[in-house]
Design an enzyme around this catalytic site. Structure first.
Site, short mmCIF file in Angstrom:
data_model
loop_
_atom_site.label_atom_id
_atom_site.label_comp_id
_atom_site.label_asym_id
_atom_site.label_seq_id
_atom_site.Cartn_x
_atom_site.Cartn_y
_atom_site.Cartn_z
N SER A 278 -31.90 -45.14 34.75
CA SER A 278 -33.13 -44.32 35.39
C SER A 278 -33.89 -45.01 36.20
CB SER A 278 -34.09 -43.77 34.30
OG SER A 278 -34.82 -42.70 34.92
N LYS B 132 -31.89 -47.39 39.40
CA LYS B 132 -32.14 -47.58 40.65
C LYS B 132 -32.07 -49.09 41.24
CE LYS B 132 -36.00 -43.84 40.15
NZ LYS B 132 -35.03 -42.51 40.32
N TRP C 288 -33.33 -33.00 36.83
CA TRP C 288 -34.25 -33.73 37.84
C TRP C 288 -33.59 -34.64 38.61
CZ3 TRP C 288 -38.68 -33.14 39.78
CH2 TRP C 288 -39.44 -33.89 40.06
N HIS D 286 -31.42 -36.73 29.65
CA HIS D 286 -31.55 -38.12 30.34
C HIS D 286 -31.78 -39.30 29.33
CE1 HIS D 286 -33.27 -40.10 33.80
NE2 HIS D 286 -34.12 -40.54 32.78
C1 GTR Z 1 -39.09 -40.15 36.04
C2 GTR Z 1 -38.59 -40.34 37.59
C3 GTR Z 1 -37.33 -40.52 37.91
C4 GTR Z 1 -36.79 -41.55 36.46
C5 GTR Z 1 -37.42 -41.33 35.23
C6 GTR Z 1 -37.36 -42.54 34.38
O1 GTR Z 1 -40.39 -39.72 35.82
O2 GTR Z 1 -39.06 -39.00 38.08
O3 GTR Z 1 -36.93 -41.05 38.91
O4 GTR Z 1 -36.59 -42.94 37.38
O5 GTR Z 1 -38.89 -41.37 35.25
O6 GTR Z 1 -37.30 -43.86 34.94
O7 GTR Z 1 -37.03 -42.43 33.17
#
Ligand code: GTR
Length: 381
Positions: free
Chosen positions: A219, A223, A310, A361
């Protein structure tokens, strides 16, 4: 009649492929790998630096130091040697540092290749005592497969909050004359910078093969892993797990999280210039398939989860697929397909790997197993 029907048929058939992306080979498309390495790669990297991730003030600090603060040669019931290293650095704003947790397999041939996780969860997810074990970092499995399992907490490099960059690497290096507006680095770039400093340590440890190392993140950590792999060509394999918006997902898809939403919710992640593209994704001079292409000719792995809309799994897959032409300049295979695989059918045949895991996720055992299988092909030379 047919004359009028034809455009309509095109409209109905084409939308999926109507996505217009900047040329992955660069603005004056590279025709050879030399052209890519000398001209288009640096240009592409500079565009990501200037408009999205920001400019780190320095690479390896001259005063970077490593202190072994704990060593246990019989960790994991004798399977590994645990080393905890304090990595310290100082700049005009003072001294900062972070802890690197490293399990080195005792059985495998030395030096051992490994995986460095940029941990974006709490310390309980990477417990060095192993009283608490978590699928997010299955260190025992990684060690059993013959790899070093290493990790650090992202927050030690820069707290994941909008705090005026008053801590960690920002405190040490930004504070003396204020942060440059525009392209100054922010939190994600500081986490990526930390991954490179961990690699600086691996280079000094004879039990570790720093020239065969993967950087991985989930996540927001994904990045950061992509930005680390793009900047630091010493990483042999870069792994993005569900990194989504401004990670692996194409911005121009405008699906799931978008540039405006990420900049609003997390104003401290990217440089100020990125905010110019809120609701204006098509104006970006680059898109995320080009970030993935910056790994070439090294290996890269993009993974999505089926219930993670998402993060736009399809946008992540397409970005990985569209990195292909740069791999081909090197005579190598990328992903080699534009058809998204079914869930749990990994693609591991080229230098770009991909899977869509069934589920939400997360980073779990299934994902790690795929990364270890892919690593067996690319981290053991
Ligand atoms: C979310 C965000 C994502 C992702 C995620 C995470 O809220 O919108 O870009 O990075 O967090 O890091 O779990």
């Amino acid at each position: 009649m047919f004359k009028y029907l034809l455009p309509l048929i095109f409209c109905l058939v084409l939308p999926a492929s109507a996505l217009e992306l900047p040329n992955v080979l660069g603005s004056s498309p590279a025709k050879s790998k030399e052209d890519w390495i000398k001209i288009q790669r640096p240009k592409t990297l500079e565009l990501f630096t200037k408009h999205i991730y920001g400019r780190a003030p320095l690479g390896k600090p001259d005063n970077l130091s490593f202190e072994l603060i704990k060593e246990d040669p019989r960790a994991m019931n004798g399977a590994a040697t645990l080393k905890i290293i304090k990595i310290s650095y100082s700049g005009p704003g003072g001294e900062s540092g972070f802890k690197l947790i490293t399990f080195i397999p005792n059985k495998s041939s030395k030096p051992a290749p490994g995986y460095l996780l940029i941990c974006n969860r709490g310390p309980e997810n990477i417990d060095p005592t192993r009283k608490k074990k978590d699928d997010f970092w299955p260190a025992e499995t990684i060690v059993a497969r013959g790899y070093v399992a290493a990790t650090f907490l992202n927050a030690d490099l820069s707290t994941d909050k909008d705090l005026n960059f008053d801590n960690g690497a920002h405190k040490s290096f930004d504070n003396y004359d204020g942060r440059r507006p525009g392209d100054a680095w922010a939190t994600i770039a500081a986490w990526a910078w930390g991954a490179s400093r961990a690699l600086d340590y691996f280079e000094t440890d004879p039990a570790i093969d720093a020239s065969n190392f993967a950087v991985i993140g989930h996540s927001r950590g994904g990045k950061a892993a992509l930005w680390a792999g793009a900047n630091d060509e010493r990483f042999t394999l870069t792994i993005s797990n569900n990194s989504g918006c401004t990670g692996a997902a194409l911005a121009r898809r405008k699906h799931g999280e978008r540039v405006a939403s990420i900049n609003k919710a997390f104003p401290h992640w990217f440089c100020e210039n990125y905010k110019n593209f809120n609701d204006e994704e098509n104006d970006l001079p680059i898109d995320q398939h080009q970030l993935i292409a910056l790994m070439a000719p090294r290996a890269v792995y993009i993974a999505s989860a089926s219930k993670d809309d998402w993060a736009d799994p399809r946008g992540e897959f397409l970005a990985a697929a569209h990195a292909g032409p740069v791999y081909r300049l090197f005579g190598l295979k990328g992903l080699e397909t534009m058809t998204m695989p079914k869930p749990d059918k990994p693609i591991h045949s080229g230098r770009v790997g991909y899977h869509l895991r069934t589920g939400k996720h997360d980073l779990n055992q299934y994902d790690w197993e795929q990364y270890l299988n892919f690593g067996d092909k690319h981290l053991r030379k």
